[in-house]
Design an enzyme around this catalytic site. Structure first.
Site, PDB file in Angstrom:
ATOM      1  N   HIS A 263       0.864  -1.187   0.000  1.00  0.00           N
ATOM      2  CA  HIS A 263       0.000   0.000   0.000  1.00  0.00           C
ATOM      3  C   HIS A 263       0.895   1.229   0.000  1.00  0.00           C
ATOM      4  O   HIS A 263       1.968   1.225   0.594  1.00  0.00           O
ATOM      5  CB  HIS A 263      -0.887  -0.015   1.263  1.00  0.00           C
ATOM      6  CG  HIS A 263      -2.015   0.963   1.229  1.00  0.00           C
ATOM      7  ND1 HIS A 263      -1.884   2.266   1.639  1.00  0.00           N
ATOM      8  CD2 HIS A 263      -3.301   0.811   0.834  1.00  0.00           C
ATOM      9  CE1 HIS A 263      -3.055   2.886   1.496  1.00  0.00           C
ATOM     10  NE2 HIS A 263      -3.935   2.030   1.012  1.00  0.00           N
ATOM     11  N   ASP A 321      -8.049  -4.883   0.509  1.00  0.00           N
ATOM     12  CA  ASP A 321      -8.501  -5.492  -0.742  1.00  0.00           C
ATOM     13  C   ASP A 321      -8.256  -6.996  -0.774  1.00  0.00           C
ATOM     14  O   ASP A 321      -8.918  -7.725  -1.506  1.00  0.00           O
ATOM     15  CB  ASP A 321      -7.788  -4.841  -1.935  1.00  0.00           C
ATOM     16  CG  ASP A 321      -8.164  -3.382  -2.077  1.00  0.00           C
ATOM     17  OD1 ASP A 321      -9.325  -3.046  -1.806  1.00  0.00           O
ATOM     18  OD2 ASP A 321      -7.289  -2.576  -2.448  1.00  0.00           O
TER      19      ASP A 321
END
Lengths: 384, 384
Positions: A263, A321
């Site tokens: 991320h 996710d």
């Protein structure tokens, strides 16, 4: 002619564009707060309606404020027949995100004062958008699956009503908790690409419909909103839990990117991923279908291996996710509807950001460094 | 807990976000080049189709390349009945920019491979958008005025066909030159807010329909696309040329902003404004209507006074928006259609930027400085 080359901030990495009191993402320590409240507290003790109120108004509501807010949301859930028609036309041939973007853009026609940017008027429009975009998303899922439109059920909370309008089944208590969790976790996350694009549009003093339409378009991109669907596709490709380790190891050796890991901001375990993960484990105890059980097992085994291989050494950890897809599958939701759920919930964060940005608006107008020629001689086409 | 406050780049003023070879705006010297060719040469010697080719491909076309490009544009001008229907529904009640945004967003449904981001495929989609968005804009103007849709006329060039579809009259040679001038001058202008918002959306690898839809939404805002309409409104309010000086002086004394003056980048006379101004003077020699004659005189007298008062002392000079309105009125175009023309022509610049950005794509993800609290205690609603 050319001056020396300036610093170019590709992707605006590390560039601060605004001061905000909406959410804090602490990427080093894996923490997230909405308006100062930890995401863990909100996920366990609050609900999406209250979280939306909190994001917009900057404080938790009293009972009276909450009731009024929920009443407005419920009153505005229904979408007009023309909006349903456009969804019905587009849903069979276009990506759900294209449909939702177009229908949301069209909502402006029912607002007889869309350019009113007073704070209360803006908030009112944001409430309308939160209410209706969930219905737009659910209707898109229905028409896509060649099923009929389901009207909102005002006996249900916001997110469980979404799930009902999408699936046609009244959710169990556990399913209601799951969908509300996902709405809460996706409601806000500071200036990621989509929220920033909402602000760029809003910075010209375009209206909230224009701004959120930009956000939906931006969220469509596979580098942003589609990672959960991509992660699920990988788990489906793995198929059998016992293939997990072999598949992941081969993918890593082939330098393939594993979606749902790593991320731009989180350099440790995404706190939202932890919350989703705990509900995945709980889901395993609730007699899921064989398909879902396999998915959950694959997700948990892949996570363990990835953390061993990449987590502590390279700072590449699971983000939300990675686990979102399997949890959506617990609720029976299809992959192409994942990003639409992101939209429906993020509408609260986008709206809050517009309200905040307009308090101290500044037109966004960056520069490009020009690296081409100047003063080329124009030759007529016959002479080229 | 809080680290020291970082530099916050409000509005991204002075921040370089990309390297580009599409256009150079030299704000200090009042110069503008598209792909190295001066805007004066292009305005006088080229046309919109050739300029679009130049922007997209980075070079002037040969005759064969030009003919193929124009053929594609012509073949794709017509819009589908469903697009016409949505325009017809929205145009009577929504702002033209809302209509055009929604219809452009909807165009994606006719592309059976919208996510193909190969350069040639992207260019092909851009050509489709340049062709169709002009028609969408013209149809919006027609339905807004409760008139019927006019099909494209392939005997006409791109911009004169737009003017024909909008007004229903075949343009004179002079009118064709004027509308083409405006299309050329609006085709590109580096990373202003709308082009930047196109890139933010494209940076997630969302498709060209999503990206340009963001651009349209961003261009709607009165701080960006609406300045020409606002400048015209002022001229209409002045009404009689002999009122010009009194009106402007009172407005300046009252610290009112005069729309169409001053620019984030140009610190001298906007070269595009100079070109439009020269055609305004020529228009005065062509026996305009009384309304238009008054407008042109007001514009020229206002400009003279403003330059005396603000130009050399404060660096506030006319930009293109100041003169655009009167020139559009020469062509009989209404104020609310000015920004739609900007959209129709800027589609070329937006498309070129998408093609370029995807050669070296980087997700746009800036930061916000969080100035709120953390670790607030969640109290149940009964206890608030």
């Amino acid at each position: 002619m050319m001056s020396s080359k300036p610093t170019i901030n590709y992707g605006l990495e590390g560039i601060y564009v605004d001061e905000s009191s909406i959410s804090k993402v602490d990427g080093q320590n894996g923490k997230l707060w909405y308006r100062g409240y930890s995401i863990e507290d909100l996920a366990e003790r609050s609900n999406f309606e209250e979280v939306s109120y909190l994001l917009i108004y900057g404080k938790l509501p009293t009972q009276k404020e909450y009731d009024e807010f929920v009443k407005k949301l419920k009153e505005r859930r229904e979408i007009e027949p023309e909006i349903r028609n456009i969804i019905k036309k587009m849903a069979p041939v276009a990506h759900p995100m294209d449909v939702i973007r177009t229908a949301t853009s069209m909502l402006v026609m029912y607002d007889n004062d869309p350019n009113n940017r007073a704070t209360e008027a803006t908030i009112d429009k944001v409430i309308t958008l939160i209410a209706k975009v969930s219905t737009i998303a659910a209707a898109t899922g229905r028409f896509r699956a060649k099923k009929s439109y389901i009207h909102p059920d005002n006996s249900l909370g916001h997110s469980e009503n979404f799930l009902y309008m999408l699936t046609g089944k009244k959710p169990t208590k556990f399913e209601s908790k799951l969908i509300d969790l996902m709405f809460i976790l996706h409601a806000e996350h500071s200036t990621n690409a989509s929220t920033f694009s909402v602000l760029v549009t809003a910075s010209t003093l375009a209206d909230v419909y224009a701004a959120t339409t930009s956000g939906i378009g931006t969220l469509k991109g596979p580098l942003h909103g589609g990672a959960d669907e991509a992660a699920l596709s990988m788990m489906n490709a793995i198929g059998n839990p016992d293939n997990t380790e072999k598949y992941i190891e081969e993918a890593l050796e082939g330098k393939q990117r594993i979606m749902g890991f790593g991320h731009r901001v989180y350099k440790t375990y995404d706190p939202r991923a932890k919350l989703v993960r705990s509900y995945l484990e709980e889901s395993l105890t609730k007699e899921p279908s064989d398909e879902v059980r396999r998915l959950l097992q694959i997700a948990l085994r892949a996570e363990k291996l990835m953390i061993d291989k990449l987590g502590s050494t390279k700072g590449i950890w699971p983000n939300i996710d990675f686990f979102a897809g399997p949890l959506y599958r617990v609720m029976g939701i299809e992959g192409q509807m994942f990003t639409p759920i992101f939209v429906a919930s993020r509408m609260a964060g986008w709206g809050s950001h517009i309200v905040e940005y307009w308090h101290n608006n500044k037109l966004v107008r960056p520069l490009e460094y020009y690296s081409g020629s100047v003063d080329l001689k124009y030759t007529p086409i016959e002479a080229r």
